[in-house]
Design a protein around this motif. Sequence first.
Motif, PDB file in Angstrom:
ATOM      1  N   LEU A   1       0.797  -1.654  -0.484  1.00  0.00           N
ATOM      2  CA  LEU A   1      -0.194   0.109   0.427  1.00  0.00           C
ATOM      3  C   LEU A   1       0.772   1.110   0.027  1.00  0.00           C
ATOM      4  O   LEU A   1       0.851   1.999  -0.464  1.00  0.00           O
ATOM      5  N   GLN A   2       2.079   1.243   0.645  1.00  0.00           N
ATOM      6  CA  GLN A   2       2.536   2.839   0.672  1.00  0.00           C
ATOM      7  C   GLN A   2       3.744   2.330  -0.440  1.00  0.00           C
ATOM      8  O   GLN A   2       4.095   3.969  -0.798  1.00  0.00           O
ATOM      9  N   SER A   3       3.671   1.878  -1.076  1.00  0.00           N
ATOM     10  CA  SER A   3       3.979   1.448  -2.705  1.00  0.00           C
ATOM     11  C   SER A   3       3.498   2.279  -3.807  1.00  0.00           C
ATOM     12  O   SER A   3       3.820   2.671  -4.423  1.00  0.00           O
ATOM     13  N   GLY A   4       2.787   2.082  -3.340  1.00  0.00           N
ATOM     14  CA  GLY A   4       0.755   2.819  -4.430  1.00  0.00           C
ATOM     15  C   GLY A   4       0.130   1.964  -5.026  1.00  0.00           C
ATOM     16  O   GLY A   4      -0.541   2.328  -6.271  1.00  0.00           O
ATOM     17  N   ASP A   5       0.835   0.512  -4.705  1.00  0.00           N
ATOM     18  CA  ASP A   5       0.084  -0.149  -5.720  1.00  0.00           C
ATOM     19  C   ASP A   5      -1.284  -0.178  -5.511  1.00  0.00           C
ATOM     20  O   ASP A   5      -2.663   0.139  -4.468  1.00  0.00           O
ATOM     21  N   GLU A   6      -1.579  -0.526  -6.654  1.00  0.00           N
ATOM     22  CA  GLU A   6      -3.607   0.044  -6.785  1.00  0.00           C
ATOM     23  C   GLU A   6      -4.299  -0.320  -6.279  1.00  0.00           C
ATOM     24  O   GLU A   6      -5.464  -0.377  -5.394  1.00  0.00           O
TER      25      GLU A   6
END
Length: 345
Positions: A247-252
């Motif tokens: 989530l913190q990596s921007g995973d959609e």
Amino acid sequence: MKAIVVDIGGTNLRVALFEHNQLKQIKRDKVCSFAVSKLKGQELYQAFLSQLESTLLPYLEQYPDCPLAIAFPGPVSPSGMVTSAPTLWGDEVRRVDFLGDCKKRFQRRVVLMNDISAAVWRYAGKSVGKSADKSAETSLKGSEDFCLFTISSGVGNKVFLGGKVLLNEHGLGGELGHCQLAFDEYALPCDCGGSGHLGALASGRGIEQLSRHMASAAPAEFAVSELARLCREDISQIDTRKFIAALQSGDEFCRRVLKRSQHYLVQAMSHLYHSIGIKRFIFIGGFCCAAGQLYLDNLKQVVREFSWFGLAESDMENMCRLGALDDDHSLLGLGHYLSGGAYDA
């Protein structure tokens, strides 16, 4: 004011000494629960009591005159009867005289309350008197009404209304984690034995199983996600640590899971606002803490998608707050509650 304070959670058992509005001698153990023990029913309950006694023994010997205050993860009646504790005992143990058992074992007066009821007193501002926690930046002024949600092993909540925690005569009130909000393919199983409950979809454990469910339903989308990479494309390996990292990596994919999870949470918030006027919500708990500001920012986006009768856009922006980013809420709340004179009443 000096007291021995205990926070029993679905995952951890924590004990500390509360003195001068601070926690000292903090000890943490993995709690004896259905998730880690093969025991069931009364055997599981007795093993839990034995663990509690063993953990408390050094404190009881060192502070023989201190009151003992315990925060428990389930409904507690005024007489100290615990009706159930799904995150601790699943559906194996129900209706035990926990307060009576503690008094017999520890041979001193014991204060027992629900863990979220205890945590409320950390954030109740001036209503707890001189002991109000100055370290919690989200403490509210005076006796402002609010709802405290914990997003951790399960979902718990309590409403602070008119200067007190809102409970009925059986200690019930604030069990939205076991309110059924999903009736379709998302009616996933809850620890209590029900399905489609808020806790089964919005807690840390709930988000794990929601992620697995959505990954199974959309394998192509999951396969290209950061979460899949962290899990080596094995859905069974999804856990909260990997989910938050993705989530913190921007995973959609994870953002979509979180949005669906929080949609059920905001449904519950909307019911509280439209039924009794609560428009301030504080969020604490292990999962919420780990996700931090990202959790709050995504929640505010979901809040804005709902219709709130009588609220301006600025009201919606200020509706949600994070609590202090630690897990001391119930321990400090117990201490503040006792310092406010409730123990002497």
